[in-house]
Design an enzyme around this catalytic site. Structure first.
Site, PDB file in Angstrom:
ATOM      1  N   GLU A  67      -8.449  -7.177   5.163  1.00 18.92           N
ATOM      2  CA  GLU A  67      -7.699  -8.165   4.757  1.00 18.92           C
ATOM      3  C   GLU A  67      -6.871  -8.783   5.986  1.00 18.92           C
ATOM      4  O   GLU A  67      -6.903 -10.239   5.726  1.00 18.92           O
ATOM      5  CB  GLU A  67      -6.568  -7.493   3.908  1.00 18.92           C
ATOM      6  CG  GLU A  67      -7.027  -7.098   2.447  1.00 18.92           C
ATOM      7  CD  GLU A  67      -6.260  -5.961   1.969  1.00 18.92           C
ATOM      8  OE1 GLU A  67      -5.229  -6.077   1.959  1.00 18.92           O
ATOM      9  OE2 GLU A  67      -6.949  -5.149   0.907  1.00 18.92           O
ATOM     10  N   GLN A  75      -8.368 -15.457 -11.393  1.00 24.61           N
ATOM     11  CA  GLN A  75      -9.108 -15.960 -10.083  1.00 24.61           C
ATOM     12  C   GLN A  75     -10.292 -16.916 -11.179  1.00 24.61           C
ATOM     13  O   GLN A  75     -10.918 -16.528 -12.001  1.00 24.61           O
ATOM     14  CB  GLN A  75     -10.007 -15.050  -9.496  1.00 24.61           C
ATOM     15  CG  GLN A  75      -9.198 -14.550  -8.459  1.00 24.61           C
ATOM     16  CD  GLN A  75      -8.177 -13.341  -8.946  1.00 24.61           C
ATOM     17  OE1 GLN A  75      -8.371 -12.541  -9.787  1.00 24.61           O
ATOM     18  NE2 GLN A  75      -7.042 -13.355  -8.228  1.00 24.61           N
ATOM     19  N   GLY A 112     -12.476  -9.694 -12.766  1.00 24.75           N
ATOM     20  CA  GLY A 112     -11.972  -8.300 -13.428  1.00 24.75           C
ATOM     21  C   GLY A 112     -12.212  -7.075 -12.581  1.00 24.75           C
ATOM     22  O   GLY A 112     -12.850  -7.258 -11.693  1.00 24.75           O
ATOM     23  N   TYR A 114       0.923  -1.175  -0.052  1.00 29.36           N
ATOM     24  CA  TYR A 114      -0.126  -0.061   0.101  1.00 29.36           C
ATOM     25  C   TYR A 114       1.018   1.369   0.022  1.00 29.36           C
ATOM     26  O   TYR A 114       0.525   2.290  -0.585  1.00 29.36           O
ATOM     27  CB  TYR A 114      -0.990  -0.022   1.220  1.00 29.36           C
ATOM     28  CG  TYR A 114      -2.100  -0.898   1.108  1.00 29.36           C
ATOM     29  CD1 TYR A 114      -3.345  -0.145   0.310  1.00 29.36           C
ATOM     30  CD2 TYR A 114      -2.254  -2.117   1.516  1.00 29.36           C
ATOM     31  CE1 TYR A 114      -4.479  -0.970   0.098  1.00 29.36           C
ATOM     32  CE2 TYR A 114      -3.333  -2.809   1.233  1.00 29.36           C
ATOM     33  CZ  TYR A 114      -4.441  -2.375   0.500  1.00 29.36           C
ATOM     34  OH  TYR A 114      -5.468  -3.079   0.589  1.00 29.36           O
ATOM     35  N   TYR A 124     -14.035 -18.018  -4.947  1.00 29.53           N
ATOM     36  CA  TYR A 124     -13.133 -18.354  -6.048  1.00 29.53           C
ATOM     37  C   TYR A 124     -11.630 -18.635  -5.555  1.00 29.53           C
ATOM     38  O   TYR A 124     -11.348 -18.515  -4.466  1.00 29.53           O
ATOM     39  CB  TYR A 124     -13.040 -17.228  -7.036  1.00 29.53           C
ATOM     40  CG  TYR A 124     -12.833 -15.733  -6.664  1.00 29.53           C
ATOM     41  CD1 TYR A 124     -11.558 -15.382  -6.226  1.00 29.53           C
ATOM     42  CD2 TYR A 124     -13.565 -14.977  -6.376  1.00 29.53           C
ATOM     43  CE1 TYR A 124     -10.986 -14.167  -5.424  1.00 29.53           C
ATOM     44  CE2 TYR A 124     -13.398 -13.609  -5.804  1.00 29.53           C
ATOM     45  CZ  TYR A 124     -11.980 -13.305  -5.405  1.00 29.53           C
ATOM     46  OH  TYR A 124     -11.667 -12.106  -4.874  1.00 29.53           O
TER      47      TYR A 124
END
Length: 398
Positions: A137, A205, A390, A95, A188
């Site tokens: 996350e 993915q 995407g 980041y 996924y």
């Protein structure tokens, strides 16, 4: 929370940055990749070529700035981004790299229009969003007993079979029959494939296309031909052409906020094309574990030859106590009594439950059309769930 000094500057400049968003982010990617070429392995070359990736990044940052005080609006978008980042193994340190080059790109593209105060305000917005994402996350990594940036394991291809004329189903198992992390139907899996001609590894993915299992994962991959403005599927086509039983694939952790919800509400699965793959996982899971739960399965594709896992779908529906089946084929076989000709028309589905959970997956225009129809029919927005692979151009924030 955004500071009182930054807020008016952000509100005044959001329209300017939106108008120049693609130029800024294209410049940003060139700048960042020049300094950190290793990060190219995390980004889809096809989306870079079309500009979709640039548009998605610009939209995410500017949408956060415009809606940061509306958790109900921005929260689902941040969750979707966090899941995607976890699937790629993004680390907190990355980041800092992105922030430094993105904020520099804003100043370099817009020049003197970006004063020191405006630059400081956008730096504040970026780090508010980054901090939110890093926290989300971290929770997702912890749930998976996974470390950000860790090496991905290699799984063996133990089965490979055609699911339709243009899709292949690949079953993966870990070495020494080690247990696999749990996933929720609808999620996924990331697959990393070397692309020698580009000197890169590319990650894509693919929805897990079978019910959860302790010892195997299955993905179903469509061959992607080149279009007028889009390249052929670099990873997908390699999985078709080069991967065989006995080979190994590097895979990341299961991820994705498109998940089958628990409870007793009816389940309505609406898909088209290869968007059927997460629906197959949901349907097979329901048939095995909750056959009493009402299910409506609606699917559209070109013809029977392009209908992945048809036999599995129809066998799972037959195992349900209350399963309704609606099939549209643009070119149905003359002896296919189940299929309606043409494209999906949800108006033909009678008695849609108001308290159902609706799941959408397929090409973006298809999902937009079905979502608009459902909303116009009175289905609450919060009961409509969708999957977008995407860059997310679905326009949920508009």
């Amino acid at each position: 929370m955004l500071s009182t000094t930054a807020r008016p500057l952000i509100e005044a400049t959001v329209p300017v940055l939106l108008a120049n968003g693609e130029a800024i982010t294209r410049h940003f990617y060139g700048r960042m990749f020049g300094a950190h070429p290793e990060l190219k392995n995390l980004f889809n070359l096809g989306n870079q070529a079309t500009g979709d990736q640039a548009q998605a990044l610009a939209g995410a940052v500017y949408a956060f700035a415009a809606h940061m005080d509306k958790p109900a609006v921005i929260g689902p978008v941040l969750d979707r981004i966090a899941h995607k980042h976890v699937s790629l193994g993004i680390t907190p340190a990355q980041y800092s790299i992105v922030g430094r080059h993105l904020l520099a790109a804003i100043g370099e593209v817009l020049g003197s229009a970006i004063t020191a105060d405006i630059a400081a305000a956008w730096d504040e917005v970026y780090w508010l969003m980054a901090t939110e994402l890093v926290a989300r996350e971290a929770r997702l990594y912890q749930e998976r007993d996974w470390q950000a940036g860790q090496d991905w394991p290699r799984l063996e291809v133990v089965a490979r079979e055609a699911a339709s004329t243009d899709t292949v189903a690949i079953t993966l198992k870990p070495a020494a029959d080690a247990p696999l992390p749990a996933f929720v139907p609808g999620q996924y899996l990331s697959v990393a494939i070397p692309v020698p001609e580009a000197g890169l590894t590319q990650v894509r993915q693919y929805s897990l296309s079978d019910a959860p299992s302790d010892d195997a994962w299955r993905i179903t991959v469509k061959r992607v031909a080149a279009g007028d403005s889009t390249p052929a599927g670099v990873v997908s086509n390699r999985l078709h052409d080069a991967i065989r039983v006995g080979d190994t694939l590097r895979v990341g952790p299961p991820a994705g906020d498109f998940q089958l919800r628990d409870g007793d509400h009816p389940v309505i699965l609406i898909s088209a094309g290869v968007g059927i793959t997460p629906m197959v996982a949901m349907l097979r899971h329901l048939a095995r574990t909750r056959p009493e739960r009402p299910v409506i399965f609606a699917y559209a594709t070109q013809d029977d030859h392009r209908y992945p896992h048809r036999h599995e779908v129809e066998a799972s529906l037959a195992a349900l106590d209350d399963g309704r089946y609606h099939l549209w084929l643009e070119t149905p076989a003359t002896d296919d009594a189940r299929a309606l000709a043409g494209r999906m028309d949800l108006g033909l589905l009678k008695g849609l439950p108001d308290d159902g959970d609706f799941y959408l997956c397929g090409p973006l225009p298809f999902m937009q059309a079905q979502r608009h129809w459902l909303i116009d029919a009175g289905i609450p927005r919060e009961r409509i769930h969708y999957e977008v692979f995407g860059p997310d151009l679905f326009g949920e924030l508009q």
